[in-house]
Design a protein around this motif. Structure first.
Motif, short mmCIF file in Angstrom:
data_model
loop_
_atom_site.label_atom_id
_atom_site.label_comp_id
_atom_site.label_asym_id
_atom_site.label_seq_id
_atom_site.Cartn_x
_atom_site.Cartn_y
_atom_site.Cartn_z
N PRO A 360 0.80 -1.23 0.00
CA PRO A 360 0.00 0.00 0.00
C PRO A 360 0.83 1.27 0.00
O PRO A 360 0.31 2.36 -0.24
CB PRO A 360 -0.82 -0.12 1.29
CG PRO A 360 0.02 -0.97 2.18
CD PRO A 360 0.69 -1.97 1.26
N ARG A 362 2.82 2.36 -2.12
CA ARG A 362 2.80 3.04 -3.42
C ARG A 362 1.66 4.06 -3.48
O ARG A 362 1.86 5.23 -3.84
CB ARG A 362 2.65 2.03 -4.55
CG ARG A 362 2.64 2.67 -5.95
CD ARG A 362 2.36 1.65 -7.03
NE ARG A 362 3.31 0.56 -6.95
CZ ARG A 362 4.54 0.60 -7.44
NH1 ARG A 362 4.98 1.72 -8.02
NH2 ARG A 362 5.36 -0.43 -7.33
N GLU A 363 0.46 3.62 -3.10
CA GLU A 363 -0.68 4.53 -3.14
C GLU A 363 -0.52 5.66 -2.13
O GLU A 363 -0.89 6.80 -2.41
CB GLU A 363 -1.96 3.74 -2.86
CG GLU A 363 -2.31 2.74 -3.96
CD GLU A 363 -3.51 1.90 -3.60
OE1 GLU A 363 -4.64 2.35 -3.88
OE2 GLU A 363 -3.32 0.81 -3.04
N TYR A 364 0.02 5.33 -0.97
CA TYR A 364 0.22 6.37 0.04
C TYR A 364 1.14 7.46 -0.47
O TYR A 364 0.82 8.66 -0.39
CB TYR A 364 0.82 5.73 1.31
CG TYR A 364 1.29 6.75 2.32
CD1 TYR A 364 0.43 7.24 3.30
CD2 TYR A 364 2.60 7.23 2.31
CE1 TYR A 364 0.86 8.18 4.23
CE2 TYR A 364 3.04 8.17 3.24
CZ TYR A 364 2.17 8.64 4.19
OH TYR A 364 2.59 9.58 5.10
N MET A 367 -0.28 9.54 -3.27
CA MET A 367 -1.30 10.44 -2.75
C MET A 367 -0.66 11.65 -2.07
O MET A 367 -1.06 12.80 -2.31
CB MET A 367 -2.19 9.70 -1.77
CG MET A 367 -3.24 10.57 -1.10
SD MET A 367 -3.81 9.82 0.43
CE MET A 367 -2.31 9.88 1.41
N VAL A 418 -7.46 2.59 0.49
CA VAL A 418 -6.03 2.56 0.24
C VAL A 418 -5.28 1.88 1.37
O VAL A 418 -4.58 0.90 1.18
CB VAL A 418 -5.48 3.99 0.03
CG1 VAL A 418 -3.98 3.95 -0.15
CG2 VAL A 418 -6.15 4.61 -1.18
#
Length: 426
Positions: A360, A362-364, A367, A418
């Motif tokens: 996760p 990557r998404e953090y 963002m 996410v």
């Protein structure tokens, strides 16, 4: 005058692999004759020509003699009386010492086809030991032909070459060229393993060699040793078809663990900070371009922070982005994230598939980066008038606030899917 296809093209025909480049040897000709036929000379050390129409390379058959250390320490002899077999004798491996005539006849004086069938890398003659680049080339071929093994007598010869100091004569540019090509092969860890086995890794990359018997916490690294972890991470990067920037960064991401005092094993606190200058030194030693160096240094320094995203304050996260120049070069930061993913998944257990665990982070990070980049820097600059010395602080704080808002929205509101769960330690 006879023309033969030689080397890798012949090998790949026999192996049923696609041919990307073809090299040709011309037997029974002279420089003057080649020029009269319209061939264009390009060789500085020995006669090599470009075909006037196809632009492919044609070399006069030649012999060579070692006169000085290193891969440049040769003198060459090219004349009409040099035979095809004499030319092939100077080549590195039997699988590369075959030729094919214009009518398709295979000339294989040293058993290359047999070694292809046996899946063996074997040197043609003791002349192999005169050129240290051949160690790097064999290791690179091992990363490409993943089911081949090295003949025992060839491995023994390479060990003797290392012990004699031949490897020490390699110039940085050639080492980087062979390494970068090997890293882009199917299983790049095999290149590193061959260099380790023959002793060349300790001479060329002592920082990587130092990882070989360094333990890590089994709870997070069931493969135990830092060197094995690096090889697993490197091969994961290859399976993901990541570019050279990522693969090179993965290769060097944990070199700081090689400097951990033994009384602190298996833990490696602050290895990221210790590793970054080591990576920088390696890159400067090899004359690696800034792009590869910067991404490798950033990965070594920041992969722990990127992996621990759930534990970071927004201010710390923005500082990571600033250190990585992510606001100007987000593409490079993505490479650092990809290399960190390889670090996380380059672990081996009999019961757990680390390749499929969530990532996760990557998404953090994307963002947080997008939120911080949404701040209009030009508007802040215009509003500050003469207070230019305050601009960096105000811009930084605005980015921190934007990142905090995005993280709060993710954790408590609109982006719950996410998640930023904890992941295994380094």
């Amino acid at each position: 005058m006879k023309i033969y296809t030689v080397g890798g093209a012949v090998r790949d025909v026999i192996m049923g692999r696609p041919i990307h480049d073809s090299d040709f040897v011309v037997v029974g000709s002279t420089v003057e004759e080649m020029l009269s036929l319209g061939f264009k000379p390009i060789g500085k050390d020995f006669p090599v020509f470009l075909h006037p129409e196809t632009r492919q390379e044609y070399a006069l058959a030649r012999t060579e003699r070692k006169v000085a250390p290193g891969y440049k320490g040769f003198i060459f002899h090219a004349s009409p009386d040099v035979t095809l077999e004499e030319d092939l004798l100077r080549r590195d491996l039997t699988i590369n010492a075959m030729a094919m005539s214009e009518d398709g006849e295979l000339i294989d004086p040293f058993g290359g086809r047999k070694d292809i069938e046996a899946k063996v890398f074997r040197h043609v003659s003791d002349a192999f030991s005169e050129d240290p680049v051949r160690i790097l080339r064999l290791a690179r071929f091992a990363a490409r032909f993943t089911d081949f093994t090295v003949a025992p007598e060839t491995m023994d010869l390479m060990k003797k070459m290392v012990a004699s100091g031949e490897v020490d004569a390699l110039v940085p540019e050639r080492v980087w060229k062979e390494l970068s090509q090997g890293l882009m092969e199917e299983q790049p860890s095999r290149m590193i393993m061959i260099l380790h086995e023959c002793g060349a890794l300790a001479r060329l990359f002592p920082e990587i060699e130092a990882l070989w018997n360094v333990p890590q916490p089994e709870q997070y690294h069931p493969e135990i040793y830092a060197g094995k972890h690096t090889m697993l991470a490197l091969d994961y990067a290859a399976r993901q078809n990541y570019p050279l920037t990522v693969r090179f960064a993965v290769l060097l991401h944990d070199v700081g663990k090689g400097t951990t005092p033994e009384n602190q094993w298996p833990h490696h606190r602050a290895h990221e900070e210790r590793g970054a200058p080591l990576v920088d030194n390696i890159c400067r030693r090899l004359h690696v371009s800034n792009m590869y160096r910067d991404i490798a240094v950033m990965t070594a320094r920041e992969h722990g922070n990127i992996r621990r995203s759930s534990e970071l304050r927004s201010k710390t996260a923005v500082m990571v982005l600033e250190r990585c120049d992510a606001f100007r070069r987000p593409d490079r930061f993505v490479d650092v994230i990809n290399a960190t993913e390889c670090d996380l998944r380059g672990r081996k257990s009999d019961t757990v598939s680390f390749e499929n665990i969530p990532f996760p982070q990557r998404e953090y990070w994307m963002m947080v980066l997008n939120a911080a980049r949404s701040i209009d820097a030009s508007a802040i600059i215009q509003s500050m008038d003469d207070a230019s010395e305050e601009i960096p602080r105000v811009l930084h704080n605005a980015r921190v606030d934007a990142a905090a808002d995005a993280v709060n929205a993710m954790r408590f509101g609109t982006i719950k899917k996410v998640g930023v769960g904890k992941t295994p330690a380094s």
